[in-house]
Design an enzyme around this catalytic site. Structure first.
Site, PDB file in Angstrom:
ATOM      1  N   ASP A 209     -10.706   1.418 -45.706  1.00 37.79           N
ATOM      2  CA  ASP A 209      -9.485   0.738 -46.160  1.00 37.79           C
ATOM      3  C   ASP A 209      -8.215   1.290 -45.527  1.00 37.79           C
ATOM      4  O   ASP A 209      -7.202   0.614 -45.471  1.00 37.79           O
ATOM      5  CB  ASP A 209      -9.359   0.843 -47.686  1.00 37.79           C
ATOM      6  CG  ASP A 209      -8.853   2.214 -48.119  1.00 37.79           C
ATOM      7  OD1 ASP A 209      -9.452   3.214 -47.682  1.00 37.79           O
ATOM      8  OD2 ASP A 209      -7.869   2.288 -48.870  1.00 37.79           O
TER       9      ASP A 209
ATOM     10  N   ASP B 245     -16.306   4.685 -46.466  1.00 37.71           N
ATOM     11  CA  ASP B 245     -15.329   5.699 -46.838  1.00 37.71           C
ATOM     12  C   ASP B 245     -15.356   5.829 -48.363  1.00 37.71           C
ATOM     13  O   ASP B 245     -15.870   4.941 -49.058  1.00 37.71           O
ATOM     14  CB  ASP B 245     -13.953   5.236 -46.343  1.00 37.71           C
ATOM     15  CG  ASP B 245     -12.856   6.203 -46.722  1.00 37.71           C
ATOM     16  OD1 ASP B 245     -13.055   7.409 -46.579  1.00 37.71           O
ATOM     17  OD2 ASP B 245     -11.803   5.735 -47.181  1.00 37.71           O
TER      18      ASP B 245
ATOM     19  N   ASP C 229      -9.243   4.825 -41.058  1.00 42.10           N
ATOM     20  CA  ASP C 229     -10.578   4.236 -40.904  1.00 42.10           C
ATOM     21  C   ASP C 229     -10.652   3.262 -39.728  1.00 42.10           C
ATOM     22  O   ASP C 229     -11.746   2.870 -39.313  1.00 42.10           O
ATOM     23  CB  ASP C 229     -10.979   3.485 -42.183  1.00 42.10           C
ATOM     24  CG  ASP C 229     -11.160   4.422 -43.368  1.00 42.10           C
ATOM     25  OD1 ASP C 229     -11.661   5.536 -43.152  1.00 42.10           O
ATOM     26  OD2 ASP C 229     -10.792   4.046 -44.489  1.00 42.10           O
TER      27      ASP C 229
END
Length: 647
Positions: A540, A347, A544
């Site tokens: 995080d 990400d 996610d």
């Protein structure tokens, strides 16, 4: 005693005890004294025998070596007897007892003592090595606090953290650890966060910022408003993950455990066969004592100590080394999986970037740049928008004499106000269009967050705001590219494609896809998996968590990451540093390499000496070297991982 011990699989004799004062596993003096005494007895006995000393005649050698044997082998024989009573005879304790008592039966007293002595010394080495491997994890487990000072009705009351409710105020003195997650009420605090992040430099927090259990107050007395119960603190959850990690075994480790349970009975029956079968082929030339001794040698050599000790120790050492570097593996199986990863997907926000808006660029046209920033910041102090806060933070206008009047926040456009002789507009392109002020038309196609400024109805410049890259983001991607097995690094983000492309180019990321929703990220990862790739996904946020779950190995940023991401992840990077991704892979590779080195060493040496022993070309002394020597070498090899540098 572990469940494995209870079941009779190979494990260490417990030569340690718990010190109730320190609550720390320590060796007691007799653990060293008894082996030293027995070693001296053994050396003197061998010397007396070699030089044919007058008094050292039967039955003195039996008594001399017998005393040593009882002292050093008593715990092993006792354990073997207990297991036999439980109908569990196929284990290393029975194997070692049979081999050494058999040596006494055929008059090889010194060999019997030597085998048992070196076996016990090997166990002590194992305990020392395990304690060393545990050190990193134990230091983490010690950070929880048993007492906390709670402020109630202007009184300081000492309680256990479990008794403190959310919303209560706790007081932390200099040098004390914070017991619970909370919000800082004091104006500021300087905290040591090393226990959680591994970073030695102090971290300064200001009023309203979040502080976590395990941080140490190093400045002054501070007050904190509790936001999480004891069992819900980030630290408690991380510690639970660490404790669970020890119980999760890798396939290699489980395979060796299963093989040991099959291998040991096979060895027993082969040893018996080595005594019986030659009788039918040799007839009168058969010498029972010779073949009995060969069977004993066979038993000693075949003891699976080196494998059952060094492999779990290798994995434990890997978990310990990772923990020392701020990386928490939830089990040794994930160390194995990390070695197979060929594609790292991550990400953007919170993983490669800090997730905080900061001023990136200031462009002033025919106007003083510093004055432009100061005037804009004074106007933006009247807004709570994250972009406005970023400009105010950057400008540092604590000592400014300017004051904004007639301030108006135009929703969806920006800010309008007057500061002395300056009439200011600060916002997006739509704001300047609204007031019919001309500006550079190229700004409309700029996909970054831009605050355009007009003063006295004239366009004078703009300020670019963007999320800031983490300090080690570039190093992280570079480190991944140096790893041979990593073929591609991919970034998935919900941000605009232009922003994602810019960051990808800046960091050297192979592929970047923007404008994705959480479900879109799952689709992208599944596409990669369909190509036969082994995926590690790093994220995080709570968004996610689903992607972390479907990846072959899921990694979460543990310092600032969401609880959902941390709980679903297989590996937690507690320092929030993306460069630790490569470190985790390196530690996994090193751990697996050491484990297979130990398997090769143990099996290679044992097979060689087993063959020699069966043909009478190896004595009990060679058997001791093959068993205990290989075990010690394997242990020393396994603890090397604790000394390695990961860059």
């Amino acid at each position: 005693m572990s469940e494995d011990c209870k079941k009779g699989s190979a494990c260490a004799i417990d030569y340690t005890k718990e010190n109730p004062k320190s609550k720390k596993i320590v060796f007691i003096n007799k653990d060293y004294i008894i082996p030293i005494i027995c070693l001296l007895f053994l050396f003197f006995g061998i010397g007396f025998n070699f030089y044919d000393v007058a008094f050292f005649k039967a039955p003195v050698p039996l008594i001399w070596f017998g005393i040593s044997y009882v002292l050093i082998g008593g715990p092993v024989i006792l354990k073997a007897a207990k297991l036999i009573l439980k109908r569990d005879i196929y284990n290393e304790f029975v194997l070692m007892s049979v081999a050494t008592l058999g040596a006494f039966l055929i008059g090889s007293y010194e060999e019997g003592v030597a085998v048992m002595l070196f076996y016990v010394v090997g166990e002590l080495f194992q305990e020392a090595a395990v304690n060393k491997a545990k050190h990193s994890i134990e230091s983490l487990l010690k950070v929880q606090v048993e007492e906390v000072t709670v402020l109630e009705n202007d009184k300081a009351i000492v309680k256990h953290p479990k008794e403190v409710e959310v919303g209560q105020i706790i007081q932390v003195k200099p040098g004390e650890k914070i017991a619970l997650d909370g919000e800082l009420i004091s104006e500021n605090a300087v905290l040591n966060t090393a226990a959680l992040t591994g970073e030695s430099s102090p971290d300064t927090k200001t009023k309203g910022e979040k502080v976590l259990a395990g941080m140490i107050n190093i400045s002054k007395v501070i007050a904190i408003k509790v936001t999480s119960k004891f069992e819900d603190t980030k630290l408690s959850k991380i510690l639970k993950l660490v404790q669970e990690a020890i119980g999760r075994k890798a396939k290699t480790q489980l395979l060796v455990s299963r093989l040991a349970k099959i291998y040991t009975p096979i060895v027993f029956w082969l040893a018996i066969a080595l005594i019986i079968i030659p009788y039918f082929f040799l007839g009168d030339a058969y010498i029972f004592q010779m073949w009995f001794q060969r069977a004993l040698i066979f038993l000693v050599i075949s003891c699976p100590c080196a494998l059952v000790i060094s492999i779990p120790l290798g994995y434990f050492g890997g978990i310990g080394a990772a923990s020392h570097n701020g990386i928490l593996f939830k089990g040794s199986n994930f160390l194995d999986l990390m070695t197979k990863v060929d594609t790292v997907v991550m990400d953007k926000t919170g993983t490669l970037t800090k997730g905080v808006f900061e001023v990136q660029e200031i462009v002033a046209l025919n106007f003083d740049k510093e004055l432009l920033v100061e005037l804009t910041a004074v106007l933006e102090t009247n807004s709570t928008h994250p972009v406005a806060e970023a400009i105010v933070k950057y400008a540092k206008i604590d000592k400014t004499t300017f004051k904004a009047t007639n301030v108006e926040e135009i929703s969806g456009y920006g800010m309008k106000g007057v500061i002395e002789e300056y009439e200011i507009l600060a916002g997006n392109t739509k704001l300047l269009d609204k007031f019919k002020i001309s500006y550079d038309e190229n700004l409309k196609s700029n996909m970054e967050t831009i605050v355009i400024i007009a003063i006295n109805k004239k366009y004078v410049g703009y300020i670019t705001i963007a999320d800031t890259l983490k300090d080690d983001a570039e190093k992280a991607i570079s480190a991944l590219h140096t790893l041979k097995k990593i073929t591609e690094v991919v970034m998935l983000s919900g941000d605009k494609q232009t922003v994602v492309n810019k960051i990808a180019k800046q960091l050297g990321i192979d592929k970047a896809i923007g404008g994705l929703l959480p479900e879109d990220k799952i689709i992208e990862v599944e596409k990669l998996k369909a190509q036969g790739r082994t995926i590690a996904f790093v994220g995080d946020g709570i968004n996610d968590a689903p992607v972390i779950t479907i990846a072959d190995v899921g990694l979460a940023m543990g310092g600032l990451g969401s609880d959902a991401a941390i709980e679903t992840a297989d590996v937690v990077i507690q320092t929030d540093q993306p460069s630790k991704i490569a470190t985790a892979i390196k530690i996994s590779n090193a751990t697996t390499k050491i484990i297979w080195q130990n398997i090769g060493l143990a099996l290679g040496v044992k097979i060689l000496v087993l063959i020699l022993g069966a043909f009478g070309l190896a004595t009990l002394w060679e058997a001791v070297i093959a068993d205990v020597g290989v075990a010690l070498l394997a242990i020393l090899n396994a603890v090397r991982i604790q000394r390695m540098k990961w860059g």
